[in-house]
Design a protein around this motif. Structure first.
Motif, PDB file in Angstrom:
ATOM      1  N   GLU A  16       0.743  -1.154  -0.022  1.00 42.62           N
ATOM      2  CA  GLU A  16       0.030  -0.016   0.152  1.00 42.62           C
ATOM      3  C   GLU A  16       0.750   1.276   0.063  1.00 42.62           C
ATOM      4  N   ASP A  98      -6.450   1.413   2.361  1.00 38.48           N
ATOM      5  CA  ASP A  98      -6.679   2.255   0.945  1.00 38.48           C
ATOM      6  C   ASP A  98      -7.813   3.309   0.859  1.00 38.48           C
ATOM      7  N   GLN A 100     -10.655   3.356   1.478  1.00 42.46           N
ATOM      8  CA  GLN A 100     -12.115   2.986   1.124  1.00 42.46           C
ATOM      9  C   GLN A 100     -12.990   3.357   2.213  1.00 42.46           C
ATOM     10  N   THR A 207      -6.886  -3.641  -6.035  1.00 45.48           N
ATOM     11  CA  THR A 207      -7.469  -4.664  -4.814  1.00 45.48           C
ATOM     12  C   THR A 207      -6.519  -5.748  -4.571  1.00 45.48           C
ATOM     13  N   LYS A 208      -6.276  -6.010  -3.370  1.00 42.84           N
ATOM     14  CA  LYS A 208      -5.383  -7.139  -3.103  1.00 42.84           C
ATOM     15  C   LYS A 208      -6.253  -8.495  -2.738  1.00 42.84           C
TER      16      LYS A 208
HETATM   17  N1  UDP Z   1      -4.650  -6.716   2.802  1.00 42.32           N
HETATM   18  C1  UDP Z   1      -3.628  -7.461   3.514  1.00 42.32           C
HETATM   19  N2  UDP Z   1      -3.383  -8.867   3.116  1.00 42.32           N
HETATM   20  C2  UDP Z   1      -3.585  -9.333   2.051  1.00 42.32           C
HETATM   21  C3  UDP Z   1      -4.738  -8.779   1.363  1.00 42.32           C
HETATM   22  C4  UDP Z   1      -5.386  -7.512   1.643  1.00 42.32           C
HETATM   23  O1  UDP Z   1      -3.431  -7.048   4.482  1.00 42.32           O
HETATM   24  O2  UDP Z   1      -3.324 -10.503   1.780  1.00 42.32           O
HETATM   25  C5  UDP Z   1      -5.136  -5.520   3.012  1.00 42.32           C
HETATM   26  C6  UDP Z   1      -4.868  -4.383   2.074  1.00 42.32           C
HETATM   27  O3  UDP Z   1      -3.639  -3.834   2.200  1.00 42.32           O
HETATM   28  C7  UDP Z   1      -6.040  -3.329   2.501  1.00 42.32           C
HETATM   29  C8  UDP Z   1      -7.124  -4.203   3.229  1.00 42.32           C
HETATM   30  O4  UDP Z   1      -6.399  -5.503   3.650  1.00 42.32           O
HETATM   31  O5  UDP Z   1      -5.512  -2.580   3.538  1.00 42.32           O
HETATM   32  C9  UDP Z   1      -8.408  -4.666   2.369  1.00 42.32           C
HETATM   33  O6  UDP Z   1      -7.746  -5.036   1.039  1.00 42.32           O
HETATM   34  P1  UDP Z   1      -8.219  -4.595  -0.311  1.00 42.32           P
HETATM   35  O7  UDP Z   1      -8.501  -3.068  -0.238  1.00 42.32           O
HETATM   36  O8  UDP Z   1      -7.488  -4.937  -1.361  1.00 42.32           O
HETATM   37  O9  UDP Z   1      -9.811  -5.261  -0.347  1.00 42.32           O
HETATM   38  P2  UDP Z   1     -10.999  -4.936  -1.330  1.00 42.32           P
HETATM   39  O10 UDP Z   1     -11.234  -3.473  -0.627  1.00 42.32           O
HETATM   40  O11 UDP Z   1     -10.629  -4.828  -2.676  1.00 42.32           O
HETATM   41  O12 UDP Z   1     -11.951  -5.940  -0.922  1.00 42.32           O
END
Ligand code: UDP
Ligand code: MG
Length: 333
Positions: A16, A98, A100, A207-208
């Motif tokens: 990030e 992130d 969000q 996204t992760k």
């Molecule tokens: N994250 C993490 N490990 C992982 C995947 C995600 O620590 O293996 C963290 C990521 O950095 C973020 C949070 O979990 O702070 C949510 O991930 P992401 O925003 O990618 O998920 P989305 O919002 O797309 O569902």
């Protein structure tokens, strides 16, 4: 010896680098406006970018910023768990790195907490900047979980939430390996309330959560809080058994009385065979999901491995529960 902060903010971090500075700026502005003390616990979940460097720099400038650095990527839910293990505030907030989840909402959460709620969760009223696939799967997922799980997990609610110390302690005492934190927080009980917000677009990066991680996450949620997939087999077996029992006399009758070769073709047999075995394999797979999780528990491995931590004093150590769960004691640099 320093006293414990009033609030702990936990942010899981996986690649990030583009978000860390803004995250810090917005969180510190919000938290400073409370006039009370706070800490920001960042858990680096095996990032391969400059995240660790950036957090360490922040921590030097502002000792309220702390880092728990994992030895590899252990996954989002485990990162949040480790963060909670390392908090010492009277209330802890879980927030995505992130942006969000708007940090400004924390003020509203704090208000509710002070009004006597022990869990204040954020409900997504609208989601911005996410593709139709993510929106659709998320919507279906939350509704499925709501229907089949034994605890009532609020709809459209992520991990963005504030929890009282008592709730955090209860979570820290739960040792399960495959963790679905929003289910676990519902399970512990206490007085809970939701606050609404609009989920924003990711500030930087991608996204992760690729599909593979999403499926695993959904499986953890289902197996962790429901026996439905195990129980539903009995209905399918009833229906199939009933069909078989009815089919036998009907086919015999048609054959004897009318001389009619009913469903004689090989193709029908093959199709039926494929259909029935796909049912069976699917349920075997579901059983396997539960069995694999039993295996995870029996091995009793630590939930995560910490490479090092930054900014924790010996005095401000995590509660005893977490030390048992983490293989390297926190607070060692
Ligand atoms: N994250 C993490 N490990 C992982 C995947 C995600 O620590 O293996 C963290 C990521 O950095 C973020 C949070 O979990 O702070 C949510 O991930 P992401 O925003 O990618 O998920 P989305 O919002 O797309 O569902
Ligand atoms: Mg996100």
């Amino acid at each position: 010896m320093s006293t414990n902060p009033r609030y702990s903010v936990v942010a899981p971090i996986y690649n990030e680098e583009g978000n860390i500075q803004v995250l810090y700026d917005r969180i510190s502005a919000v938290m400073d406006s409370t006039g009370e003390s706070w800490e920001l616990v960042c858990v680096n979940d095996g990032s391969r970018d400059r995240s660790v460097e950036l957090i360490t720099e922040l921590s030097v400038k502002d000792p309220r910023v702390k880092l728990v650095n994992f030895a590899r990527n252990f996954g989002h839910q485990i990162a949040v768990t480790a963060g909670l293990h390392h908090t010492s505030g009277d209330a802890a907030v879980i927030i995505d790195a992130d942006l969000q989840d708007p940090p400004e909402l924390i003020l509203e959460m704090i208000e509710r907490w002070k009004a006597g709620y022990q869990v204040v969760y954020a409900v997504r009223e609208e989601r911005k900047g996410e593709g139709w696939f993510k929106l659709l799967t998320a919507k279906l997922f939350y509704r499925l979980i709501y229907r089949i799980t034994d605890v009532s997990i609020p709809l459209d609610t992520g991990d963005f939430r504030l929890m009282d110390r008592r709730v955090v302690n209860a979570l820290n005492a739960m040792k399960e390996h495959n963790r679905f934190i929003r289910g676990m927080t519902s399970w512990v009980g206490f007085k809970q309330v939701g606050v609404k917000y609009v989920r924003q677009e990711r500030f930087a990066g991608e996204t992760k959560y690729p599909l593979k991680k999403m499926v695993r996450f959904a499986m953890d949620a289902i197996t962790g809080f429901s026996y439905f997939p195990l129980q539903v087999m009995v209905y399918v077996s009833f229906v199939m058994g009933l069909l078989a029992v009815l089919a036998i006399p009907i086919i015999a009758l048609l054959r004897v009385i009318l001389g009619y070769q009913f469903l004689g073709g090989q193709v029908t047999n093959i199709v039926l065979l494929l259909l029935v075995s796909s049912f069976q394999l699917f349920f075997l797979f579901m059983m396997g999901q539960y069995v694999a999780r039993i295996y995870d528990e029996t091995r009793g491995r630590p939930l995560y491995v910490v490479a090092n931590t930054v900014g924790f004093e010996q005095a401000a150590q995590a509660p005893a529960a977490s030390i048992a769960a983490s293989s390297s004691p926190p607070g060692q640099e």
